[in-house]
Enzyme design. Structure first.
Site, mmCIF file in Angstrom:
data_model
loop_
_atom_site.group_PDB
_atom_site.id
_atom_site.type_symbol
_atom_site.label_atom_id
_atom_site.label_comp_id
_atom_site.label_asym_id
_atom_site.label_seq_id
_atom_site.Cartn_x
_atom_site.Cartn_y
_atom_site.Cartn_z
ATOM 1 N N ILE A 184 0.837 -1.198 0.000
ATOM 2 C CA ILE A 184 0.000 0.000 0.000
ATOM 3 C C ILE A 184 0.875 1.252 0.000
ATOM 4 O O ILE A 184 2.041 1.215 0.361
ATOM 5 C CB ILE A 184 -0.933 0.030 1.227
ATOM 6 C CG1 ILE A 184 -0.117 -0.133 2.516
ATOM 7 C CG2 ILE A 184 -2.012 -1.034 1.112
ATOM 8 C CD1 ILE A 184 -0.931 0.032 3.780
ATOM 9 N N PHE A 212 5.239 -0.945 2.296
ATOM 10 C CA PHE A 212 4.868 0.447 2.044
ATOM 11 C C PHE A 212 5.474 0.915 0.733
ATOM 12 O O PHE A 212 6.694 0.859 0.547
ATOM 13 C CB PHE A 212 5.306 1.338 3.212
ATOM 14 C CG PHE A 212 4.564 1.028 4.478
ATOM 15 C CD1 PHE A 212 3.246 1.421 4.638
ATOM 16 C CD2 PHE A 212 5.171 0.309 5.497
ATOM 17 C CE1 PHE A 212 2.547 1.112 5.799
ATOM 18 C CE2 PHE A 212 4.490 -0.004 6.655
ATOM 19 C CZ PHE A 212 3.165 0.394 6.815
ATOM 20 N N LYS A 213 4.631 1.384 -0.147
ATOM 21 C CA LYS A 213 5.070 1.863 -1.458
ATOM 22 C C LYS A 213 5.355 3.361 -1.371
ATOM 23 O O LYS A 213 4.499 4.141 -0.942
ATOM 24 C CB LYS A 213 3.998 1.572 -2.509
ATOM 25 C CG LYS A 213 3.730 0.085 -2.705
ATOM 26 C CD LYS A 213 2.459 -0.167 -3.484
ATOM 27 C CE LYS A 213 2.548 0.417 -4.882
ATOM 28 N NZ LYS A 213 1.276 0.222 -5.618
ATOM 29 N N ILE A 214 6.561 3.725 -1.798
ATOM 30 C CA ILE A 214 6.986 5.125 -1.739
ATOM 31 C C ILE A 214 7.462 5.548 -3.127
ATOM 32 O O ILE A 214 8.358 4.907 -3.699
ATOM 33 C CB ILE A 214 8.135 5.314 -0.729
ATOM 34 C CG1 ILE A 214 7.722 4.812 0.657
ATOM 35 C CG2 ILE A 214 8.576 6.771 -0.680
ATOM 36 C CD1 ILE A 214 8.860 4.830 1.665
#
Length: 367
Positions: free
Chosen positions: A86, A115-117
């Protein structure tokens, strides 16, 4: 000139090193397969396969699906899939970290949440901060090798080039993916290259050939991966052949038994044929035995030879060939051989006493 100074030898040596590194990588890892979606029905359908590694989703996907409760949806998805990737957004690294920790506080499992950054200087700084805390990170929206390198150096769990989008802009996306994989192999980064923005099944083939560590695929493309016309034809043939060897004639024929007494005139016989919705009828004698088979082809031939007056005749006035029959207990394989031998489209099916119990149409072999 030494052997390794020959241009061809150099090329061969580079390829050998590449395949050696790839073989080492392949020996220790499988290529992860993720579903790329925010559609709950798609996600439920996809994960029924039982072997998908996880789900990637984006705020854009959720907005298109009309989702307004993002947090609630994230929590729900986290309980449906093995690993959930996400977005963690923020203008600074501190804001990204704060957002990731806020989402973890919703009840997400640290070991099953990535965690997508988006890649940027603050993004890779956030990546390092999250990784230091033991969080999993996917640095995505990667368009250059330099961006990928910064993400790897920051300890990214995943680096995600967007192949489809790059190709839309005329870039050689596959070369970029290959360079990212080579960098991981050459420098020993503990990073997986994720092949994303998949548009078609050919992209999956590209990913396999390149040796990517992970791929995320829309359900529409995922469904296409096992499809092949030759496979379908072969499977259909296996099913048909198995049916021929295991199903009895009486089980395959339709429920209709188009019987017409021999004293019926041709006009009424034609009406009966229409009622039965069958191209043939079995003409029976008073004792119930078979006199012959009358077909729509027989009618056309009589009309051409003798005109409309033939319609006043009775079925008993006509000549018939010896009816082609088969026992209801016979296998469809026997019926298939009889169809080929006699070149007819319908066969009268009889019981153990030779009385007609129905008709088998050649199409019944395939149903």
């Amino acid at each position: 000139m030494k052997a390794w100074e020959i241009p061809g030898f150099l090329i061969y040596g580079q390829l050998s090193i590449r395949f050696f590194l790839l073989s080492l990588h392949s020996h220790f890892n499988n290529m992860e397969l993720y579903l790329d979606s925010a559609n709950l029905k798609e996600i439920e359908e996809g994960f029924k396969l039982g072997f998908l590694n996880g789900l990637t989703t984006t705020p854009t996907f959720m907005q298109k699906e009309g989702i307004t409760d993002i947090d609630g949806t994230i929590v729900k998805l986290s309980k449906m899939v093995p690993v959930l990737q996400i977005e963690a957004l923020g203008n600074t690294a501190e804001e990204v970290l704060k957002e990731a920790e806020r989402q973890i506080a919703l009840g997400l499992d640290v070991k099953k949440t990535v965690f997508k950054i988006p890649v940027s200087l603050e993004g890779v700084r956030a990546c390092k901060m999250l990784r230091d805390k033991g969080y999993l990170v996917n640095v995505h929206l990667v368009y250059t090798l330099q961006q990928a390198y910064m993400a790897m150096q920051a300890g990214a769990t995943y680096v995600c080039p967007l192949v489809g989008r790059l190709q839309d802009q005329g870039h050689d996306a596959l070369t970029l993916v290959q360079q990212c994989i080579d960098a991981v192999d050459l420098y020993g980064y503990d990073t997986k290259i994720m092949f994303s923005s998949v548009r078609h099944a050919e992209h999956v083939r590209n990913a396999i050939n390149l040796g990517v560590h992970t791929i995320t695929v829309p359900l529409k493309v995922l469904k296409q991966l096992t499809e092949n016309n030759f496979t379908t034809l072969g499977t259909d043939q296996f099913i048909t052949d198995t049916r021929l060897m295991m199903v009895c004639v009486k089980e395959a024929m339709g429920g209709k038994n188009p019987l017409v007494p021999e004293e019926t005139n041709l006009t009424d016989a034609l009406v009966k044929m229409t009622e039965f919705n069958f191209g043939a009828i079995t003409v029976v004698k008073k004792d119930g035995s078979i006199k012959g088979v009358f077909t729509d082809g027989s009618l056309r031939k009589l009309l051409m030879e003798k005109g409309r007056d033939i319609l006043n005749k009775k079925l008993s006035d006509l000549d018939y060939r010896e009816p082609i029959t088969i026992s209801g207990s016979a296998l469809l394989n026997d019926a298939s051989g009889l169809f080929k031998k006699t070149q007819v489209d319908t066969i009268v099916v009889t019981d153990e006493n030779g009385k007609p119990i129905g008709m088998l149409d050649i199409q019944d072999l395939k149903s």
